[in-house]
Scaffold this active site. Sequence first.
Site, PDB file in Angstrom:
ATOM      1  N   TYR A   1       4.050   6.986   9.630  1.00  0.00           N
ATOM      2  CA  TYR A   1       3.178   5.841   9.339  1.00  0.00           C
ATOM      3  C   TYR A   1       3.969   4.715   8.660  1.00  0.00           C
ATOM      4  O   TYR A   1       3.800   3.533   9.006  1.00  0.00           O
ATOM      5  CB  TYR A   1       2.016   6.265   8.430  1.00  0.00           C
ATOM      6  CG  TYR A   1       0.909   5.232   8.332  1.00  0.00           C
ATOM      7  CD1 TYR A   1       0.913   4.267   7.328  1.00  0.00           C
ATOM      8  CD2 TYR A   1      -0.134   5.207   9.258  1.00  0.00           C
ATOM      9  CE1 TYR A   1      -0.088   3.307   7.240  1.00  0.00           C
ATOM     10  CE2 TYR A   1      -1.143   4.260   9.173  1.00  0.00           C
ATOM     11  CZ  TYR A   1      -1.115   3.319   8.162  1.00  0.00           C
ATOM     12  OH  TYR A   1      -2.109   2.360   8.083  1.00  0.00           O
TER      13      TYR A   1
ATOM     14  N   PRO B   1      -3.892   1.092  18.642  1.00  0.00           N
ATOM     15  CA  PRO B   1      -3.635   0.553  17.300  1.00  0.00           C
ATOM     16  C   PRO B   1      -3.834   1.554  16.163  1.00  0.00           C
ATOM     17  O   PRO B   1      -3.564   1.254  15.021  1.00  0.00           O
ATOM     18  CB  PRO B   1      -4.623  -0.613  17.188  1.00  0.00           C
ATOM     19  CG  PRO B   1      -5.630  -0.387  18.233  1.00  0.00           C
ATOM     20  CD  PRO B   1      -4.987   0.418  19.310  1.00  0.00           C
TER      21      PRO B   1
ATOM     22  N   LYS C   1       1.257   0.574  14.919  1.00  0.00           N
ATOM     23  CA  LYS C   1       2.646   0.513  15.369  1.00  0.00           C
ATOM     24  C   LYS C   1       2.972  -0.667  16.277  1.00  0.00           C
ATOM     25  O   LYS C   1       4.141  -1.009  16.457  1.00  0.00           O
ATOM     26  CB  LYS C   1       2.998   1.815  16.127  1.00  0.00           C
ATOM     27  CG  LYS C   1       3.065   3.016  15.219  1.00  0.00           C
ATOM     28  CD  LYS C   1       4.216   2.915  14.227  1.00  0.00           C
ATOM     29  CE  LYS C   1       3.905   3.670  12.938  1.00  0.00           C
ATOM     30  NZ  LYS C   1       4.266   2.921  11.750  1.00  0.00           N
TER      31      LYS C   1
ATOM     32  N   TYR D   1      -9.265   5.874   7.392  1.00  0.00           N
ATOM     33  CA  TYR D   1      -9.393   6.251   8.808  1.00  0.00           C
ATOM     34  C   TYR D   1     -10.439   7.360   8.863  1.00  0.00           C
ATOM     35  O   TYR D   1     -10.263   8.418   8.253  1.00  0.00           O
ATOM     36  CB  TYR D   1      -8.061   6.784   9.350  1.00  0.00           C
ATOM     37  CG  TYR D   1      -6.968   5.750   9.506  1.00  0.00           C
ATOM     38  CD1 TYR D   1      -6.242   5.296   8.399  1.00  0.00           C
ATOM     39  CD2 TYR D   1      -6.666   5.224  10.758  1.00  0.00           C
ATOM     40  CE1 TYR D   1      -5.241   4.338   8.552  1.00  0.00           C
ATOM     41  CE2 TYR D   1      -5.656   4.277  10.911  1.00  0.00           C
ATOM     42  CZ  TYR D   1      -4.952   3.842   9.811  1.00  0.00           C
ATOM     43  OH  TYR D   1      -3.954   2.908   9.965  1.00  0.00           O
TER      44      TYR D   1
ATOM     45  N   HIS E   1       0.849  -1.193   0.000  1.00  0.00           N
ATOM     46  CA  HIS E   1       0.000   0.000   0.000  1.00  0.00           C
ATOM     47  C   HIS E   1       0.881   1.238   0.000  1.00  0.00           C
ATOM     48  O   HIS E   1       1.709   1.408   0.890  1.00  0.00           O
ATOM     49  CB  HIS E   1      -0.920   0.007   1.228  1.00  0.00           C
ATOM     50  CG  HIS E   1      -2.157  -0.828   1.068  1.00  0.00           C
ATOM     51  ND1 HIS E   1      -3.347  -0.501   1.668  1.00  0.00           N
ATOM     52  CD2 HIS E   1      -2.373  -1.973   0.375  1.00  0.00           C
ATOM     53  CE1 HIS E   1      -4.263  -1.390   1.336  1.00  0.00           C
ATOM     54  NE2 HIS E   1      -3.709  -2.316   0.564  1.00  0.00           N
TER      55      HIS E   1
HETATM   56  P1  FAS Z   1       1.845 -10.852  21.995  1.00  0.00           P
HETATM   57  O1  FAS Z   1       0.889 -10.441  23.081  1.00  0.00           O
HETATM   58  O2  FAS Z   1       1.363 -10.937  20.580  1.00  0.00           O
HETATM   59  O3  FAS Z   1       2.442 -12.304  22.324  1.00  0.00           O
HETATM   60  C1  FAS Z   1       2.793 -12.645  23.648  1.00  0.00           C
HETATM   61  C2  FAS Z   1       2.716 -14.166  23.767  1.00  0.00           C
HETATM   62  O4  FAS Z   1       3.150 -14.522  25.088  1.00  0.00           O
HETATM   63  C3  FAS Z   1       1.284 -14.670  23.621  1.00  0.00           C
HETATM   64  O5  FAS Z   1       1.235 -15.739  22.695  1.00  0.00           O
HETATM   65  C4  FAS Z   1       0.906 -15.127  25.037  1.00  0.00           C
HETATM   66  O6  FAS Z   1       0.049 -16.251  25.035  1.00  0.00           O
HETATM   67  C5  FAS Z   1       2.261 -15.487  25.624  1.00  0.00           C
HETATM   68  N1  FAS Z   1       2.298 -15.402  27.086  1.00  0.00           N
HETATM   69  C6  FAS Z   1       1.701 -14.479  27.884  1.00  0.00           C
HETATM   70  N2  FAS Z   1       1.968 -14.749  29.179  1.00  0.00           N
HETATM   71  C7  FAS Z   1       2.759 -15.861  29.198  1.00  0.00           C
HETATM   72  C8  FAS Z   1       3.352 -16.634  30.232  1.00  0.00           C
HETATM   73  N3  FAS Z   1       3.186 -16.299  31.508  1.00  0.00           N
HETATM   74  N4  FAS Z   1       4.107 -17.713  29.884  1.00  0.00           N
HETATM   75  C9  FAS Z   1       4.281 -18.047  28.578  1.00  0.00           C
HETATM   76  N5  FAS Z   1       3.726 -17.345  27.548  1.00  0.00           N
HETATM   77  C10 FAS Z   1       2.979 -16.274  27.871  1.00  0.00           C
HETATM   78  N6  FAS Z   1      -1.142  -3.835  16.686  1.00  0.00           N
HETATM   79  C11 FAS Z   1      -1.262  -3.235  15.485  1.00  0.00           C
HETATM   80  O7  FAS Z   1      -0.245  -2.782  14.928  1.00  0.00           O
HETATM   81  N7  FAS Z   1      -2.507  -3.126  14.868  1.00  0.00           N
HETATM   82  C12 FAS Z   1      -3.648  -3.648  15.446  1.00  0.00           C
HETATM   83  O8  FAS Z   1      -4.735  -3.551  14.887  1.00  0.00           O
HETATM   84  C13 FAS Z   1      -3.566  -4.301  16.693  1.00  0.00           C
HETATM   85  N8  FAS Z   1      -4.679  -4.849  17.285  1.00  0.00           N
HETATM   86  C14 FAS Z   1      -4.546  -5.451  18.524  1.00  0.00           C
HETATM   87  C15 FAS Z   1      -5.652  -6.035  19.180  1.00  0.00           C
HETATM   88  C16 FAS Z   1      -5.512  -6.626  20.435  1.00  0.00           C
HETATM   89  C17 FAS Z   1      -6.721  -7.235  21.124  1.00  0.00           C
HETATM   90  C18 FAS Z   1      -4.260  -6.660  21.069  1.00  0.00           C
HETATM   91  C19 FAS Z   1      -4.104  -7.285  22.446  1.00  0.00           C
HETATM   92  C20 FAS Z   1      -3.150  -6.110  20.429  1.00  0.00           C
HETATM   93  C21 FAS Z   1      -3.293  -5.514  19.153  1.00  0.00           C
HETATM   94  N9  FAS Z   1      -2.196  -4.960  18.479  1.00  0.00           N
HETATM   95  C22 FAS Z   1      -2.278  -4.349  17.284  1.00  0.00           C
HETATM   96  C23 FAS Z   1      -0.909  -5.026  19.046  1.00  0.00           C
HETATM   97  C24 FAS Z   1      -0.360  -6.379  18.746  1.00  0.00           C
HETATM   98  O9  FAS Z   1      -0.340  -6.602  17.380  1.00  0.00           O
HETATM   99  C25 FAS Z   1       0.962  -6.449  19.430  1.00  0.00           C
HETATM  100  O10 FAS Z   1       1.736  -5.290  19.191  1.00  0.00           O
HETATM  101  C26 FAS Z   1       1.733  -7.669  19.038  1.00  0.00           C
HETATM  102  O11 FAS Z   1       0.915  -8.785  19.283  1.00  0.00           O
HETATM  103  C27 FAS Z   1       3.009  -7.686  19.879  1.00  0.00           C
HETATM  104  O12 FAS Z   1       3.553  -8.937  19.768  1.00  0.00           O
HETATM  105  P2  FAS Z   1       4.259  -9.614  21.041  1.00  0.00           P
HETATM  106  O13 FAS Z   1       5.152  -8.632  21.699  1.00  0.00           O
HETATM  107  O14 FAS Z   1       4.795 -10.892  20.525  1.00  0.00           O
HETATM  108  O15 FAS Z   1       3.082  -9.876  22.106  1.00  0.00           O
HETATM  109  C1  PHB Z   2      -5.884  -3.789  10.898  1.00  0.00           C
HETATM  110  O1  PHB Z   2      -6.044  -4.079   9.691  1.00  0.00           O
HETATM  111  O2  PHB Z   2      -6.167  -4.599  11.827  1.00  0.00           O
HETATM  112  C2  PHB Z   2      -5.365  -2.424  11.263  1.00  0.00           C
HETATM  113  C3  PHB Z   2      -4.850  -1.619  10.267  1.00  0.00           C
HETATM  114  C4  PHB Z   2      -4.370  -0.363  10.600  1.00  0.00           C
HETATM  115  C5  PHB Z   2      -4.445   0.072  11.915  1.00  0.00           C
HETATM  116  C6  PHB Z   2      -4.972  -0.751  12.913  1.00  0.00           C
HETATM  117  C7  PHB Z   2      -5.444  -2.002  12.583  1.00  0.00           C
HETATM  118  O3  PHB Z   2      -3.999   1.324  12.226  1.00  0.00           O
END
Ligand code: FAS
Ligand code: PHB
Length: 390
Positions: free
Chosen positions: A385, A293, A297, A201, A72
Amino acid sequence: MRTQVAIIGAGPSGLLLGQLLHQAGIDSVILERKSRDYVLARIRAGVLEQGTVGLLDKVGASGRLHAEGLPHDGFELLFGERRHRIALSELTGGRHVTVYGQTEVTRDLMDQRAAQGGKTVFEADDVTLHGFDGTSPYVTYLDGGVPRRLDCDVIAGCDGYHGVARASIPASALRVFERVYPFGWLGILADVPPVSDELIYARSQRGFALCSMRSPTRSRYYVQCGTDERVDAWSDQRFWDELRRRLDPETAEGLTTGPSIEKSIAPLRSFVAEPMRFGRLFLAGDAAHIVPPTGAKGLNLAASDVHYLFEALRELFLDHSEAGIDAYSQTALARVWKAERFSWWLTSLMHLFPEQSPFEQRMQQAELDYLVSSEHAMAALAENYVGLPY
Ligand code: FAS
Ligand code: PHB
């Protein structure tokens, strides 16, 4: 069991770090609380910076991304019933982002780790960190109810916001910075064609909305919602009707709706824990910081943390130098705080705040009008971005 790096968490942070270490001949074991299927069922991020793609290229886990991901070179801001394009590539000298779901990144890394014989313990219970304030850390856990011990040289806390790693650091050793937003995002995933080729957005008088996608046939949409909202109070029809109200008539008219295959509410917060190192324990990704989100980032910050941490560990194990691990926290935080600022700024600009005064609403509208009328302002938005340099 013994390894060089014990990685807590099999999300993008832990898996990417594991693959970078493997490629450098450094041994690691990943301990993951949940099952493989559970981790892969989580629907999260959708937009990858070029730096993140570059790391996946480096470890050889980007084949499917390049085949199925969508480059994109722009996105749109919708306000006042008008859409304004932010021409990312023109404004940043040719840089772009790639739309490819975090779920698929995680799957690609998991598959590659398994194919290369990397050890990942899923459903590891009661993971507990020991001795990381010295030079002989170890981790204990239950594997199928059987107590296990993993001796290591370093622990990488890649276990997300609710993980055990940051919680294991004495509170007196951490400084925490937090902003909890008075709203969340209600997200839906549906196998319908996206309403537009690029992300939209939207800031409307009813609140924020985001039109995103996973592929030409799978869409991801979000609407801002109250912190007290429950996902079971939102039928698909109610979601589609609300989304339409937040779009201009032409875009709303072009929306294709269908049954949801996932629907969830995510709270929004800005959060940073400093430092990202305590002895031989290093935090990376959501374990150390959270961004709303809005700026896409979260996942991409996890990738840059892992880049810095891998380079530091490579220096430790291969060059026998501690300079990298001593500088890790400061180096990573410099980029983290810039992304925190950008994510907070774009969230503050695009959302309705319940207690917002009429003056503050006018400030939002004036900033948006200025933003889309100034090449300089749009260039600043675009360079953040697509991702600031590592
Ligand atoms: P993660 O949370 O992905 O992974 C951590 C891992 O550790 C998990 O698999 C968990 O099960 C495990 N864990 C936890 N406790 C543990 C323990 N005690 N022992 C062993 N394992 C354990 N980012 C965006 O850029 N765009 C988005 O739209 C977006 N939407 C999101 C929606 C939600 C609901 C959440 C929670 C986050 C969102 N994020 C988004 C942010 C997300 O993408 C994170 O930045 C990304 O998952 C970060 O990756 P990790 O640091 O690996 O953490
Ligand atoms: C998504 O596609 O989940 C998404 C894309 C851009 C954002 C947040 C979430 O800023």
